[in-house]
Design a protein around this motif. Structure first.
Motif, short mmCIF file in Angstrom:
data_model
loop_
_atom_site.label_atom_id
_atom_site.label_comp_id
_atom_site.label_asym_id
_atom_site.label_seq_id
_atom_site.Cartn_x
_atom_site.Cartn_y
_atom_site.Cartn_z
N LEU A 132 44.41 53.81 43.44
CA LEU A 132 45.76 53.39 43.06
C LEU A 132 45.91 51.93 43.46
O LEU A 132 45.81 51.60 44.64
N ASP A 133 46.13 51.06 42.48
CA ASP A 133 46.13 49.62 42.75
C ASP A 133 47.48 48.98 42.47
O ASP A 133 47.81 48.68 41.33
N PRO A 134 48.27 48.74 43.53
CA PRO A 134 49.52 47.99 43.35
C PRO A 134 49.37 46.51 43.70
O PRO A 134 50.34 45.78 43.79
N LEU A 135 48.12 46.06 43.93
CA LEU A 135 47.89 44.73 44.50
C LEU A 135 47.61 43.67 43.44
O LEU A 135 48.15 42.57 43.49
N GLY A 136 46.73 43.96 42.49
CA GLY A 136 46.36 42.98 41.47
C GLY A 136 45.38 41.95 42.00
O GLY A 136 44.86 42.04 43.11
N GLY A 137 45.11 40.94 41.17
CA GLY A 137 44.19 39.86 41.56
C GLY A 137 42.80 40.38 41.86
O GLY A 137 42.31 41.31 41.22
N SER A 138 42.16 39.79 42.87
CA SER A 138 40.77 40.15 43.18
C SER A 138 40.65 41.58 43.70
O SER A 138 39.58 42.18 43.64
N ASP A 139 41.75 42.16 44.21
CA ASP A 139 41.69 43.53 44.71
C ASP A 139 41.44 44.53 43.58
O ASP A 139 40.88 45.60 43.82
N THR A 140 41.84 44.19 42.37
CA THR A 140 41.58 45.08 41.23
C THR A 140 40.08 45.15 40.95
O THR A 140 39.53 46.21 40.65
N SER A 141 39.39 44.01 41.07
CA SER A 141 37.93 43.99 40.90
C SER A 141 37.26 44.85 41.98
O SER A 141 36.35 45.63 41.70
N LYS A 152 38.46 56.56 38.10
CA LYS A 152 39.61 55.97 37.40
C LYS A 152 40.37 55.02 38.30
O LYS A 152 40.71 55.36 39.43
N LEU A 153 40.62 53.83 37.78
CA LEU A 153 41.44 52.83 38.46
C LEU A 153 42.77 52.74 37.73
O LEU A 153 42.80 52.54 36.51
N ILE A 154 43.87 52.95 38.45
CA ILE A 154 45.19 52.82 37.84
C ILE A 154 45.92 51.67 38.52
O ILE A 154 46.19 51.72 39.72
N THR A 155 46.18 50.62 37.76
CA THR A 155 46.89 49.47 38.32
C THR A 155 48.37 49.58 37.95
O THR A 155 48.72 49.88 36.81
N TYR A 156 49.24 49.40 38.97
CA TYR A 156 50.66 49.60 38.70
C TYR A 156 51.55 48.55 39.38
O TYR A 156 52.75 48.73 39.53
N GLY A 157 50.94 47.43 39.78
CA GLY A 157 51.74 46.38 40.41
C GLY A 157 50.88 45.17 40.75
O GLY A 157 49.66 45.21 40.61
N VAL A 158 51.56 44.10 41.17
CA VAL A 158 50.84 42.86 41.53
C VAL A 158 51.45 42.34 42.84
O VAL A 158 51.99 41.23 42.91
N ALA A 159 51.35 43.15 43.89
CA ALA A 159 51.95 42.78 45.17
C ALA A 159 51.35 41.51 45.76
O ALA A 159 51.99 40.84 46.58
N ASN A 160 50.13 41.16 45.34
CA ASN A 160 49.51 39.93 45.86
C ASN A 160 50.27 38.68 45.47
O ASN A 160 50.03 37.61 46.03
N LYS A 174 46.54 31.79 42.31
CA LYS A 174 45.29 32.42 42.77
C LYS A 174 45.18 33.85 42.24
O LYS A 174 44.12 34.28 41.78
N THR A 175 46.30 34.59 42.30
CA THR A 175 46.29 35.98 41.80
C THR A 175 46.00 36.00 40.30
O THR A 175 45.21 36.82 39.82
N TRP A 176 46.67 35.10 39.58
CA TRP A 176 46.45 35.03 38.13
C TRP A 176 44.99 34.69 37.83
O TRP A 176 44.35 35.31 36.98
N TRP A 177 44.44 33.71 38.54
CA TRP A 177 43.06 33.27 38.31
C TRP A 177 42.07 34.39 38.60
O TRP A 177 41.08 34.55 37.90
N ASN A 178 42.35 35.16 39.64
CA ASN A 178 41.43 36.23 40.06
C ASN A 178 41.70 37.57 39.38
O ASN A 178 41.08 38.58 39.71
N GLN A 179 42.65 37.57 38.43
CA GLN A 179 43.01 38.85 37.81
C GLN A 179 41.79 39.47 37.11
O GLN A 179 41.03 38.79 36.43
N PHE A 180 41.65 40.75 37.31
CA PHE A 180 40.51 41.50 36.79
C PHE A 180 40.53 41.55 35.26
O PHE A 180 41.57 41.74 34.64
N SER A 181 39.37 41.35 34.66
CA SER A 181 39.25 41.41 33.20
C SER A 181 37.94 42.10 32.84
O SER A 181 36.91 41.84 33.45
N ILE A 182 38.00 43.00 31.85
CA ILE A 182 36.79 43.73 31.47
C ILE A 182 36.86 44.05 29.97
O ILE A 182 37.95 44.22 29.42
N THR A 183 35.71 44.11 29.33
CA THR A 183 35.67 44.42 27.90
C THR A 183 35.38 45.91 27.69
O THR A 183 34.87 46.59 28.59
#
Length: 270
Positions: A132-141, A152-160, A174-183
């Motif tokens: 459960l990921d409410p953090l965002g940024g590099s923590d999502t990676s 399963k990874l469920i992201t539901y916030g960007v507390a970072n 920094k959070t925006w730059w490190n935001q997780f991205s995947i194809t």
């Protein structure tokens, strides 16, 4: 008229009188206090849908819950306990670990002094089934990399994005730059799922929400879930209530009420 109800609204509830559509009101179960009702809907609907609708939580699985002592965190812990033999990892500051253990977290981790990903792998080398990921940024990676196959990874916030009392543009950048991205192709090779959840954008899904609330009310009536109230503050102390959360002192929900409870008012007068 006269029914006690819980209500869902995206915003505007820090007032004495509010209007909400009847479709977003739910009768309170017998024996529930207004403080519990205020703490139930948003947190428990979120935790329930993340764990069961997206996460498909089943017996003998493992879950990593960030901000485990907060509102969604405490709800998620209680809901995990309704499934047999679920192992819970929970991140929180060290002062909250005893409380987390009592509530059912097998492995509390102090994210301030330890690398939580390393700590999880020491105990479970393959990782976990659900994060459960409410953090965002590099923590999502980090969360994605901690998943077992079919995890399963469920992201539901960007507390970072929030680092203190004021907006911190550096933290946001920094959070925006490190935001997780995947194809989609990368997901195909990894055998993992990434889901996004935001209750605020479910306004139109009235029947879906009503079915979730019915399940939660049933669990409450059976004594399997109970909202954890950290503290209750009158409207004129809203700044102190916010500080309680900002300084990460709360275990459970911080509740606002229009006026101080009468007993406290009498003490203040004396």
């Amino acid at each position: 008229v006269g029914d006690k109800v819980m209500v869902l609204a995206r915003s505007g509830l820090w007032q004495e009188v509010v209007n909400v559509p009847v479709s977003h009101t739910f009768p309170m179960p017998e024996g529930m206090s207004f403080e519990e009702a205020a703490a139930l809907l948003v947190n428990y609907i979120t935790a329930y849908m993340i764990l069961f609708d997206f996460g498909n939580l089943r017996p003998n699985q493992s879950v990593l819950i960030h901000m485990a002592a907060g509102g969604v965190g405490t709800a998620a812990i209680q809901l995990c306990k309704t499934v047999e033999n679920v192992t819970i990892f929970g991140t929180a500051s060290a002062s909250k670990h005893e409380s987390l253990k009592e509530s059912g977290v097998a492995h509390p981790i102090d994210y301030r002094t330890m690398d939580y990903a390393e700590e999880v792998r020491k105990i479970s080398p393959k990782g976990v089934d659900i994060v459960l990921d409410p953090l965002g940024g590099s923590d999502t990676s980090k969360a994605f990399n901690l998943l077992k196959p079919m995890g399963k990874l469920i992201t539901y916030g960007v507390a970072n994005l929030l680092t203190g009392q004021k907006k911190n543009l550096m933290a946001m950048a920094k959070t925006w730059w490190n935001q997780f991205s995947i194809t989609a192709l990368q997901l195909l090779h990894q055998n993992k799922a990434v889901c996004g959840y935001h209750l605020g954008y479910m306004d139109e899904e009235v029947e879906l929400l009503r079915s979730v609330v019915a399940k939660l009310v049933n669990l409450y009536s059976q004594g399997k879930i109970k909202p954890k109230i950290d503290s209750v503050w009158p409207f004129d102390q809203v700044a102190e209530a916010m500080k309680q959360m900002q300084e990460k002192k709360n275990v459970g929900k911080v509740i606002l009420v229009p006026e101080a409870p009468k007993e406290e008012s009498k003490k203040a007068e004396n």
